[in-house]
Write a protein that holds these residues in place. Sequence first.
Motif, short mmCIF file in Angstrom:
data_model
loop_
_atom_site.label_atom_id
_atom_site.label_comp_id
_atom_site.label_asym_id
_atom_site.label_seq_id
_atom_site.Cartn_x
_atom_site.Cartn_y
_atom_site.Cartn_z
N ALA A 1 0.84 -1.21 0.00
CA ALA A 1 0.00 0.00 0.00
C ALA A 1 0.87 1.26 0.00
CB ALA A 1 -0.93 0.00 1.21
N LEU A 2 1.93 1.25 0.80
CA LEU A 2 2.79 2.43 0.90
C LEU A 2 3.52 2.70 -0.42
CD1 LEU A 2 4.33 1.96 4.47
CD2 LEU A 2 2.72 3.74 3.74
N TYR A 3 4.15 1.68 -0.98
CA TYR A 3 5.04 1.89 -2.13
C TYR A 3 4.30 2.03 -3.46
CZ TYR A 3 9.50 1.59 0.24
OH TYR A 3 10.59 1.87 1.02
N TYR A 4 3.11 1.47 -3.57
CA TYR A 4 2.41 1.52 -4.85
C TYR A 4 1.25 2.51 -4.86
CZ TYR A 4 5.01 -2.71 -6.05
OH TYR A 4 6.01 -3.62 -6.32
N LYS A 5 0.94 3.12 -3.70
CA LYS A 5 -0.21 4.02 -3.66
C LYS A 5 0.05 5.30 -2.88
CE LYS A 5 -4.68 4.83 -4.40
NZ LYS A 5 -5.26 4.93 -5.76
N ILE A 6 0.76 5.22 -1.77
CA ILE A 6 0.79 6.33 -0.82
C ILE A 6 2.04 7.19 -0.90
CG2 ILE A 6 0.77 6.92 1.64
CD1 ILE A 6 -1.94 5.93 0.56
N MET A 7 3.19 6.58 -0.88
CA MET A 7 4.44 7.34 -0.73
C MET A 7 4.87 8.04 -2.01
SD MET A 7 6.62 4.67 1.64
CE MET A 7 8.14 5.56 1.35
N ASN A 8 5.41 9.24 -1.83
CA ASN A 8 6.03 9.99 -2.92
C ASN A 8 7.50 9.57 -3.01
OD1 ASN A 8 3.72 11.60 -3.57
ND2 ASN A 8 4.14 12.83 -1.75
N ILE A 9 7.82 8.77 -4.02
CA ILE A 9 9.18 8.26 -4.20
C ILE A 9 9.52 8.27 -5.69
CG2 ILE A 9 9.27 6.81 -2.13
CD1 ILE A 9 8.39 4.45 -3.90
N ASP A 10 10.81 8.20 -5.97
CA ASP A 10 11.27 8.14 -7.35
C ASP A 10 12.42 7.15 -7.44
OD1 ASP A 10 12.16 8.50 -9.93
OD2 ASP A 10 12.57 10.65 -9.74
N PRO A 11 12.16 5.93 -7.94
CA PRO A 11 13.22 4.92 -8.04
C PRO A 11 14.44 5.39 -8.84
CG PRO A 11 11.08 3.92 -8.40
CD PRO A 11 10.86 5.40 -8.39
N LYS A 12 14.23 6.31 -9.77
CA LYS A 12 15.35 6.82 -10.57
C LYS A 12 16.16 7.86 -9.82
CE LYS A 12 13.03 5.95 -14.99
NZ LYS A 12 12.48 6.57 -16.24
N ASN A 13 15.59 8.38 -8.75
CA ASN A 13 16.27 9.39 -7.94
C ASN A 13 16.01 9.08 -6.46
OD1 ASN A 13 17.57 11.66 -6.99
ND2 ASN A 13 15.96 13.09 -7.59
N PRO A 14 16.61 8.00 -5.93
CA PRO A 14 16.28 7.53 -4.58
C PRO A 14 16.68 8.50 -3.47
CG PRO A 14 18.09 6.26 -5.50
CD PRO A 14 17.55 7.08 -6.62
N LYS A 15 17.52 9.47 -3.76
CA LYS A 15 17.93 10.45 -2.75
C LYS A 15 17.20 11.79 -2.92
CE LYS A 15 20.94 7.91 -0.58
NZ LYS A 15 20.68 7.49 0.81
N TRP A 16 16.14 11.81 -3.71
CA TRP A 16 15.32 13.01 -3.90
C TRP A 16 14.95 13.60 -2.54
CZ3 TRP A 16 9.44 12.57 -4.60
CH2 TRP A 16 8.87 13.83 -4.89
N GLU A 17 15.24 14.87 -2.35
CA GLU A 17 15.05 15.49 -1.03
C GLU A 17 13.60 15.47 -0.56
OE1 GLU A 17 16.63 19.31 -0.16
OE2 GLU A 17 18.66 18.80 -0.81
N GLU A 18 12.66 15.55 -1.48
CA GLU A 18 11.25 15.64 -1.10
C GLU A 18 10.58 14.28 -0.95
OE1 GLU A 18 9.98 18.42 -0.23
OE2 GLU A 18 11.61 19.71 -0.91
N ARG A 19 11.35 13.21 -1.07
CA ARG A 19 10.77 11.87 -0.99
C ARG A 19 10.21 11.60 0.40
NH1 ARG A 19 16.03 11.60 0.15
NH2 ARG A 19 16.77 10.19 1.80
N ASP A 20 9.15 10.79 0.45
CA ASP A 20 8.71 10.24 1.72
C ASP A 20 9.71 9.18 2.16
OD1 ASP A 20 6.38 11.77 1.96
OD2 ASP A 20 5.20 10.36 0.78
N ARG A 21 9.88 9.05 3.46
CA ARG A 21 10.82 8.09 4.01
C ARG A 21 10.10 6.89 4.60
NH1 ARG A 21 12.96 13.05 2.36
NH2 ARG A 21 15.11 13.34 3.09
N PHE A 22 10.65 5.69 4.36
CA PHE A 22 10.14 4.47 4.98
C PHE A 22 11.27 3.81 5.77
CE2 PHE A 22 9.61 -0.20 4.92
CZ PHE A 22 8.44 -0.28 5.66
N ILE A 23 11.00 3.55 7.05
CA ILE A 23 11.97 2.89 7.91
C ILE A 23 11.39 1.56 8.36
CG2 ILE A 23 13.29 3.03 10.06
CD1 ILE A 23 14.12 5.11 7.97
N ALA A 24 12.05 0.47 8.00
CA ALA A 24 11.62 -0.86 8.43
C ALA A 24 12.31 -1.18 9.74
CB ALA A 24 11.96 -1.90 7.37
#
Length: 282
Positions: free
Chosen positions: A41-64
């Motif tokens: 749910a988080l990775y495919y619907k909720i979180m703002n992320i960019d696999p091509k730019n994993p260090k994007w400053e505005e990305r949401d963070r996920f901590i397992a």
Amino acid sequence: MNHHELRTKAIQIRMDLLKMIHGANTGHTGGSLSNTDIITALYYKIMNIDPKNPKWEERDRFIASKGHSVESLWCILADKGFFPKEELATFSQFGTRLIGHPNNKVPGIEMNTGALGHGLAISVGMALAAKRDGKSYRVFCLMGDGEQAEGSVWEAAMAGPHYKLDNLVGIIDRNRLQISGSTEEVMGLEPLEEKWAAFGWNVISIDGNDMEALVEAFGSVPTVPGKPTLIMANTVKGKGISFAENKPAWHHHVPNDAELEQALAELSASLEQLKLEGQVRG
């Protein structure tokens, strides 16, 4: 993705992680199966992320924080394109990046985790940094329920409301089992929701294997301005595999050939059922 597509994806991820664990002859099967819907749910619907730019400053963070159940996360990161899917075959092999806990040498991993009780404190720091830097990203921290016996969890739980971190979401994979048995027998946690509420968190209790409930809960954040959110995700350990569900032995049981074949058959049947449901809706 809509809810039907998310449910389909979660089943496919379960199939991938079972094959990966079987191939490596090691892994934490039960907890990875219980948390698959949450991370999907988080990775495919909720979180703002960019696999091509994993260090994007505005990305949401996920901590397992419950880092031992990394298998579902590895499969999702590979499927999203953070690293080649072929690399999953190296899981837990000599020299691999894909070890048995999150490893920040892998794109998409924020920090090394697995020493239980540390993830929420780091998440508080990340959320506080976002507030002070004027950033809009959110921080999602997935914890185990057995992990709630760690004192550092509760120190971080005090800090979140103190700093009014409404961009912070704690998630408890509440499958009620840990390596040595029931959480309530090992170290009683109840009333767990009331404890988190007393610490100043906005607590939302849901079925953590219900994709629609997960999307609705995550999508409502920040739910209460000035308060962090705690999602009590009530899950089933070993979810999706009839002979593994609610079995403590499957905490780190590796399926043998026959068990893998049966598990994949059950998941394939679930996929077919979803396909039929989709056709009926269509």
